[in-house]
Scaffold this active site. Sequence first.
Site, PDB file in Angstrom:
ATOM      1  N   LEU A  78      21.345  11.280   0.788  1.00 57.00           N
ATOM      2  CA  LEU A  78      21.185  12.703  -0.255  1.00 57.00           C
ATOM      3  C   LEU A  78      22.118  12.710  -1.477  1.00 57.00           C
ATOM      4  O   LEU A  78      21.460  13.446  -2.074  1.00 57.00           O
ATOM      5  CB  LEU A  78      20.148  13.355  -0.044  1.00 57.00           C
ATOM      6  N   CYS A  79      23.078  12.109  -0.702  1.00 61.89           N
ATOM      7  CA  CYS A  79      24.448  12.381  -1.290  1.00 61.89           C
ATOM      8  C   CYS A  79      24.384  11.021  -2.735  1.00 61.89           C
ATOM      9  O   CYS A  79      23.950   9.981  -2.730  1.00 61.89           O
ATOM     10  CB  CYS A  79      25.878  12.538  -0.937  1.00 61.89           C
ATOM     11  N   HIS A  80      24.971  11.672  -3.828  1.00 58.29           N
ATOM     12  CA  HIS A  80      25.187  10.410  -4.946  1.00 58.29           C
ATOM     13  C   HIS A  80      26.333   9.519  -4.930  1.00 58.29           C
ATOM     14  O   HIS A  80      26.828  10.604  -4.605  1.00 58.29           O
ATOM     15  CB  HIS A  80      25.106  10.767  -5.838  1.00 58.29           C
ATOM     16  N   MET A 116      31.304  17.142  -1.062  1.00 55.78           N
ATOM     17  CA  MET A 116      30.798  16.769   0.071  1.00 55.78           C
ATOM     18  C   MET A 116      32.245  15.733   0.135  1.00 55.78           C
ATOM     19  O   MET A 116      32.353  15.502   1.288  1.00 55.78           O
ATOM     20  CB  MET A 116      29.685  16.049   0.426  1.00 55.78           C
ATOM     21  N   GLU A 117      32.361  15.133  -0.110  1.00 55.36           N
ATOM     22  CA  GLU A 117      33.531  14.386  -0.313  1.00 55.36           C
ATOM     23  C   GLU A 117      34.446  14.520   0.305  1.00 55.36           C
ATOM     24  O   GLU A 117      35.717  14.318   0.840  1.00 55.36           O
ATOM     25  CB  GLU A 117      33.660  13.601  -1.879  1.00 55.36           C
ATOM     26  N   ASP A 131      40.820  10.306  17.799  1.00 60.46           N
ATOM     27  CA  ASP A 131      40.604   9.271  18.307  1.00 60.46           C
ATOM     28  C   ASP A 131      42.004   8.442  18.871  1.00 60.46           C
ATOM     29  O   ASP A 131      41.946   7.602  20.236  1.00 60.46           O
ATOM     30  CB  ASP A 131      40.194   8.170  17.515  1.00 60.46           C
TER      31      ASP A 131
END
Length: 163
Positions: A78-80, A116-117, A131
Amino acid sequence: MAPRPGLTHLGASGEANMVDVGGKTETERSASAEGYVRMQADTLKLIRDGNAKKGDVIGTARLAGIMAAKKTSDLIPLCHPLMLTKVAVEITEDPDLPGLKVSATAKLIGKTGVEMEALTAVSVACLTIYDMAKAVDKGMEIGGIRLLEKTGGKSGPYRPEQG
């Protein structure tokens, strides 16, 4: 399940939907986030001295964070997809953790925010650090990932309360 007030991604019957931002005004928007990777002091020294078997941990994690910000809409439903104008990832040593602090800022001129980014950039940078150093320290801890600030848009600026 009725949608809750304020949850913009839920439809009338509770189904997930992408928000329509078509009618929104384009504004300059930015967001900053932070997180950390706590590790053994020897692991931090190994990274600082450039002796990790997989190579330049900090440089690779910075690049991974930038790349992740650009791919956020592929990772988070749902993120653009956004045309970012800037993504910056900073990784600094913190001997008090001991470990590395990660911060990221994302910017654009657009119709939706970049929180969100910024959060994705920090998350993936932290995962990359883990990692690349897990061979010597499987007990590393990733934490503290949070939004520090956002600007732009109808809701205006946001900064969490200190405390």
